[in-house]
Design an enzyme around this catalytic site. Sequence first.
Site, PDB file in Angstrom:
ATOM      1  N   THR A 153       0.904  -1.151   0.000  1.00  0.00           N
ATOM      2  CA  THR A 153       0.000   0.000   0.000  1.00  0.00           C
ATOM      3  C   THR A 153       0.932   1.186   0.000  1.00  0.00           C
ATOM      4  OG1 THR A 153      -1.955  -0.950   1.058  1.00  0.00           O
ATOM      5  CG2 THR A 153      -1.441   1.266   1.704  1.00  0.00           C
ATOM      6  N   ARG A 181     -15.240  -4.975  -0.837  1.00  0.00           N
ATOM      7  CA  ARG A 181     -14.485  -4.990   0.418  1.00  0.00           C
ATOM      8  C   ARG A 181     -13.798  -3.633   0.619  1.00  0.00           C
ATOM      9  NH1 ARG A 181      -8.696  -4.399   1.793  1.00  0.00           N
ATOM     10  NH2 ARG A 181      -8.362  -5.517   3.737  1.00  0.00           N
ATOM     11  N   VAL A 182     -13.934  -3.080   1.801  1.00  0.00           N
ATOM     12  CA  VAL A 182     -13.228  -1.851   2.156  1.00  0.00           C
ATOM     13  C   VAL A 182     -12.263  -2.205   3.269  1.00  0.00           C
ATOM     14  CG1 VAL A 182     -13.467   0.477   3.096  1.00  0.00           C
ATOM     15  CG2 VAL A 182     -15.174  -0.385   1.472  1.00  0.00           C
ATOM     16  N   GLY A 183     -11.004  -1.824   3.109  1.00  0.00           N
ATOM     17  CA  GLY A 183      -9.988  -2.152   4.110  1.00  0.00           C
ATOM     18  C   GLY A 183      -9.809  -1.034   5.130  1.00  0.00           C
ATOM     19  N   ASP A 184      -8.651  -1.018   5.758  1.00  0.00           N
ATOM     20  CA  ASP A 184      -8.355  -0.046   6.811  1.00  0.00           C
ATOM     21  C   ASP A 184      -7.963   1.320   6.276  1.00  0.00           C
ATOM     22  OD1 ASP A 184      -6.026  -1.629   5.874  1.00  0.00           O
ATOM     23  OD2 ASP A 184      -4.942  -0.087   7.006  1.00  0.00           O
ATOM     24  N   THR A 203      -0.066   0.049   7.084  1.00  0.00           N
ATOM     25  CA  THR A 203      -0.173  -0.890   5.965  1.00  0.00           C
ATOM     26  C   THR A 203      -0.117  -2.300   6.530  1.00  0.00           C
ATOM     27  OG1 THR A 203       1.015  -1.771   4.038  1.00  0.00           O
ATOM     28  CG2 THR A 203       2.332  -0.538   5.605  1.00  0.00           C
ATOM     29  N   GLY A 204      -0.636  -3.257   5.773  1.00  0.00           N
ATOM     30  CA  GLY A 204      -0.613  -4.642   6.244  1.00  0.00           C
ATOM     31  C   GLY A 204      -2.000  -5.255   6.203  1.00  0.00           C
ATOM     32  N   GLY A 206      -5.433  -5.488   6.519  1.00  0.00           N
ATOM     33  CA  GLY A 206      -6.446  -4.468   6.776  1.00  0.00           C
ATOM     34  C   GLY A 206      -7.450  -4.859   7.843  1.00  0.00           C
TER      35      GLY A 206
HETATM   36  N1  ASP Z   1      -3.917  -2.445   4.454  1.00  0.00           N
HETATM   37  C1  ASP Z   1      -4.294  -2.635   3.080  1.00  0.00           C
HETATM   38  C2  ASP Z   1      -5.669  -3.243   3.018  1.00  0.00           C
HETATM   39  O1  ASP Z   1      -5.938  -4.151   3.784  1.00  0.00           O
HETATM   40  C3  ASP Z   1      -3.358  -3.518   2.330  1.00  0.00           C
HETATM   41  C4  ASP Z   1      -1.911  -3.231   2.525  1.00  0.00           C
HETATM   42  O2  ASP Z   1      -1.516  -2.381   3.278  1.00  0.00           O
HETATM   43  O3  ASP Z   1      -1.137  -3.896   1.886  1.00  0.00           O
HETATM   44  O4  ASP Z   1      -6.446  -2.858   2.198  1.00  0.00           O
END
Ligand code: ASP
Length: 284
Positions: A153, A181-184, A203-204, A206
């Site tokens: 990200t 889908r909506v992430g963090d 990041t990571g 979500g």
């Molecule tokens: N955090 C992001 C998500 O889950 C993905 C990422 O950071 O790689 O959408």
Amino acid sequence: MTAIVVHGGAGLVAAERHARLRDGVRAAAAAGDAILSRGGSSLDAVVAAVRVLEDDPEFNAGCGSALTRDGTVETDASVMDGATQRVGAVGAVPDLGCAIALARAVLDRGEHVLLAGSSAWDFAREVGIAPAPAGALITERARMRLADVQKGTVGAVARDRDGRFAAATSTGGIAGKRRGRVGDSPIPGAGTWADAHCAISATGDGEAILRVALAHSIAMRIASGTPIDRAVRESLSELQRVTNGSAGVIAVDRSAFSALQLSSTMPVAAISDGVHADSMGTQI
Ligand code: ASP
């Protein structure tokens, strides 16, 4: 005392891509620093930095975004102004290459905080943002990645000359996600946060980041006087303990910045009062 810190996503990155990722985050930090060093706002700086990475196909945002399980692109982004705690965010918007620009337009308009799905295109058209041509955001690497799920990200945090903080995060999300889908990343307090004391971009995983409101938990630790590195460490450990997930964070406060991750790599570049630094991330 200005500072900008940029990340290019936490995860596992093949060594042959490291140099390209390092160049990308350096270029993004330079774009943000150019704004800060002429007295511009942290808000403008983080948006400019993230725009550079959205257009760089090496990163999972804009062009190069991770694909949904149906092979489409849906992007999430948010930007937060610490001085006012105003936020603009977009979630799961199909074919949107400059999600951070649309998030900034949502913030500037001030009517809503988060617009999601294809209906966000009505507002995008009003502010002059057009969809990418069909397929233009899909890179060969993203296609291959659908089979081999990988993270990444982009994000930026900054402190400007007036001591104001801002944070911005933009992503294609996780490869193979369901449509919708909506992430963090677009959720204030989860993937992105800025207030009067600090700015944070995460990041990571979500879903894990959402479950512990990662960015907000770091901000609360900083507000209560915990040094920034320790605040990030403690909140990342909590995320790991509670969710068994993984994440990485960049953060800046009044006196320092921090970039730490639980995963193996996270390209980071920082420029603080003209001093440049970069790394593939410090794992804790
Ligand atoms: N955090 C992001 C998500 O889950 C993905 C990422 O950071 O790689 O959408």
